[in-house]
Motif scaffolding. Structure first.
Motif, short mmCIF file in Angstrom:
data_model
loop_
_atom_site.label_atom_id
_atom_site.label_comp_id
_atom_site.label_asym_id
_atom_site.label_seq_id
_atom_site.Cartn_x
_atom_site.Cartn_y
_atom_site.Cartn_z
N PRO A 1 0.83 -1.21 0.00
CA PRO A 1 0.00 0.00 0.00
C PRO A 1 0.86 1.25 0.00
O PRO A 1 1.97 1.28 0.54
CB PRO A 1 -0.81 -0.14 1.30
N PHE A 2 0.33 2.29 -0.62
CA PHE A 2 1.07 3.56 -0.76
C PHE A 2 0.20 4.68 -0.21
O PHE A 2 -0.96 4.83 -0.59
CB PHE A 2 1.41 3.80 -2.22
N GLY A 3 0.77 5.48 0.69
CA GLY A 3 0.04 6.57 1.30
C GLY A 3 -0.07 7.77 0.38
O GLY A 3 0.79 8.00 -0.48
N VAL A 4 -1.12 8.55 0.57
CA VAL A 4 -1.40 9.72 -0.26
C VAL A 4 -1.51 10.95 0.63
O VAL A 4 -2.19 10.92 1.66
CB VAL A 4 -2.72 9.54 -1.06
N SER A 5 -0.83 12.01 0.23
CA SER A 5 -1.04 13.33 0.80
C SER A 5 -1.94 14.07 -0.17
O SER A 5 -1.53 14.44 -1.26
CB SER A 5 0.28 14.08 0.98
N LEU A 6 -3.18 14.28 0.22
CA LEU A 6 -4.20 14.80 -0.68
C LEU A 6 -4.36 16.30 -0.51
O LEU A 6 -4.61 16.78 0.60
CB LEU A 6 -5.53 14.10 -0.38
N ARG A 7 -4.23 17.03 -1.60
CA ARG A 7 -4.56 18.44 -1.53
C ARG A 7 -6.07 18.61 -1.60
O ARG A 7 -6.72 18.11 -2.54
CB ARG A 7 -3.92 19.22 -2.70
N ILE A 8 -6.65 19.27 -0.61
CA ILE A 8 -8.07 19.59 -0.63
C ILE A 8 -8.21 21.11 -0.51
O ILE A 8 -7.99 21.68 0.56
CB ILE A 8 -8.85 18.89 0.50
N SER A 9 -8.53 21.75 -1.61
CA SER A 9 -8.74 23.19 -1.62
C SER A 9 -10.10 23.52 -1.02
O SER A 9 -10.89 22.62 -0.70
CB SER A 9 -8.68 23.70 -3.06
N GLY A 10 -10.41 24.80 -0.91
CA GLY A 10 -11.73 25.20 -0.45
C GLY A 10 -12.82 24.68 -1.37
O GLY A 10 -13.87 24.19 -0.91
N ASP A 11 -12.58 24.76 -2.67
CA ASP A 11 -13.55 24.27 -3.65
C ASP A 11 -13.75 22.76 -3.49
O ASP A 11 -14.88 22.26 -3.49
CB ASP A 11 -13.06 24.60 -5.06
N SER A 12 -12.64 22.02 -3.34
CA SER A 12 -12.74 20.57 -3.19
C SER A 12 -13.43 20.18 -1.90
O SER A 12 -14.19 19.21 -1.85
CB SER A 12 -11.34 19.96 -3.25
N ALA A 13 -13.15 20.93 -0.83
CA ALA A 13 -13.79 20.63 0.46
C ALA A 13 -15.30 20.78 0.36
O ALA A 13 -16.05 19.95 0.91
CB ALA A 13 -13.23 21.55 1.54
N ARG A 14 -15.75 21.81 -0.34
CA ARG A 14 -17.20 21.97 -0.51
C ARG A 14 -17.78 20.82 -1.32
O ARG A 14 -18.82 20.25 -0.97
CB ARG A 14 -17.50 23.31 -1.20
N THR A 15 -17.12 20.47 -2.41
CA THR A 15 -17.61 19.39 -3.26
C THR A 15 -17.72 18.08 -2.48
O THR A 15 -18.75 17.40 -2.49
CB THR A 15 -16.70 19.20 -4.47
N LEU A 16 -16.65 17.72 -1.79
CA LEU A 16 -16.63 16.44 -1.09
C LEU A 16 -17.57 16.41 0.10
O LEU A 16 -18.22 15.39 0.37
CB LEU A 16 -15.20 16.11 -0.65
N SER A 17 -17.66 17.52 0.81
CA SER A 17 -18.52 17.53 2.00
C SER A 17 -20.00 17.46 1.62
O SER A 17 -20.82 16.96 2.39
CB SER A 17 -18.25 18.77 2.85
N GLU A 18 -20.33 17.95 0.42
CA GLU A 18 -21.73 17.98 0.00
C GLU A 18 -22.14 16.78 -0.85
O GLU A 18 -23.33 16.62 -1.14
CB GLU A 18 -21.99 19.28 -0.79
#
Length: 412
Positions: free
Chosen positions: A45-62
């Motif tokens: 397995p390989f770990g990921v450091s994920l960039r979550i911008s403000g736009d991405s945070a809104r998309t994923l949270s909703e």
């Protein structure tokens, strides 16, 4: 990837890729991360450091369906998220960023709300047994902090987010931690400043009382809850630009009980002796969309700070002197020990990694050379997957061998 002997998780920051919106970040994930995994961790397995911008945070949270899709894709690829870069809330790629990268800062409700959304997403997409970290900006751009009220405002917001994290763990059983990253020209700049802030603001009696009220905790449990959820990212490049001694900084943080939730390997440009040849060559690095904070140290130890490399060059041309050295905040590949006539801060990275081997400093390790796309053309001898893979191999080798320089390395 998980390193042996409890040396932590190691990955690279996807901040290097396009990712200002969630569709951009998803495409970058699906395009590049499997290629890197195939190079450096094909069977594990390989770990990921994920960039979550403000736009991405809104998309994923909703969008619950998108969160499920992301988790299923990660599982299918043998990937797992263990850290998020939530430092730049706004756009970061293909535009002039400069000090806008710090907006909105921690004095605003917008920063706190964004960070809470990221935490909620992390609690859902990360696997059991992982305590994910959120990398965030160093509170505020220092020239803006002109009053005690400003400091109180961003401290209150950090503590309110800590209360959200306490409640999140209570509701979901998932602990998420917030890691503040010191950076030149920000309110938290040096490690000494950072320790003082944690001692007097975040780990104080007043902070414990605030958290207890906001999170519904007994006051006796609040100090431990603060240390359980609040800590720092130690970016080696940033602290080298500050002329902080990295191993002494690690000791200082440990002495004061400030957790390092992420240890970030990043190399900066280092000019041991500034002269006409070096200044002329450095001008090739000034055409960048990012800040290039530069610190000058004279032979007597005096430091002078410049917001950008171009400012340092202009000051030197107005008053040339041969008794100074420069370190500049321009991320360069960590496996390089020299770039043309310049050194890099790679030796300091190796010292810090050896300290990590001797005493486990953090569960999360990461490489953050997000400037690959704006490196001068003469430094690009491969593509981003080549660079990222070599960086991961370099850090892995230093850490797992426990001492000395690995076989990988080089000049440009």
């Amino acid at each position: 990837m998980r390193l042996p002997d409890a040396l932590g998780d190691l990955t690279y920051s996807t901040l290097v890729h396009a990712g200002d919106t969630w569709p951009e970040m998803r495409e970058s994930l699906e395009t590049f991360v499997p290629q890197v995994k195939a190079r450096v961790s094909p069977d594990r397995p390989f770990g990921v450091s994920l960039r979550i911008s403000g736009d991405s945070a809104r998309t994923l949270s909703e969008d619950a369906a998108e969160r499920r899709r992301l988790k299923e894709w990660l599982d299918a690829q043998g990937l797992y998220v263990y850290t998020v870069n939530a430092f730049p809330q706004g756009a970061f790629k293909n535009r002039v960023v400069m000090e806008d990268v710090y907006e909105p800062d921690w004095s605003t409700d917008a920063r706190a709300e964004y960070t809470c959304r990221v935490a909620d997403v992390l609690a859902e997409i990360t696997p059991d047994g992982v305590v994910p970290s959120i990398q965030t900006m160093p509170l505020a751009y220092k020239p803006k902090v002109t009053s005690e009220e400003y400091v109180q405002a961003f401290t209150r917001n950090v503590l309110d987010v800590a209360a959200h994290l306490v409640d999140l763990e209570r509701r979901t059983g998932r602990r998420v931690v917030l890691a503040i990253e010191p950076e030149p020209f920000c309110y938290l700049e040096t490690i000494a400043e950072t320790v003082e802030y944690f001692d007097t603001r975040l780990f104080s009696g007043a902070a414990s009382r605030h958290l207890a009220r906001r999170a519904g905790l007994p006051l006796s449990e609040a100090p431990a809850a603060l240390r359980r959820h609040l800590g720092i990212v130690l970016d080696m490049g940033h602290q080298c630009v500050e002329f902080d001694d990295l191993t002494a900084s690690l000791d200082l943080l440990a002495d004061h009980g400030v957790p390092i939730f992420k240890l970030q390997a990043a190399a900066a440009l280092w000019v041991p002796t500034v002269g006409e040849r070096e200044v002329a060559e450095l001008e090739r690095f000034t055409d960048t969309i990012y800040l290039s904070q530069t610190t000058q140290r004279a032979q007597d130890g005096t430091l002078q700070r410049f917001l950008n490399l171009s400012d340092a060059i202009a000051a030197w041309r107005a008053d040339p002197r041969d008794d100074v050295e420069w370190r500049t905040h321009f991320h360069v590949p960590v496996f390089m020990d020299a770039i043309g006539p310049f050194r890099t801060t790679r030796p300091m990275i190796e010292d810090a990694l050896r300290a990590h081997v001797a005493t486990r400093q953090s569960a999360h390790l990461e490489i953050e050379t997000y400037t690959w796309d704006v490196l001068p053309a003469h430094l690009k001898t491969g593509d981003v997957v080549d660079y990222v893979s070599r960086e991961l191999e370099f850090v892995r080798d230093v850490v797992t061998r426990g001492a000395g320089s690995p076989q990988e390395g080089g000049r440009a």
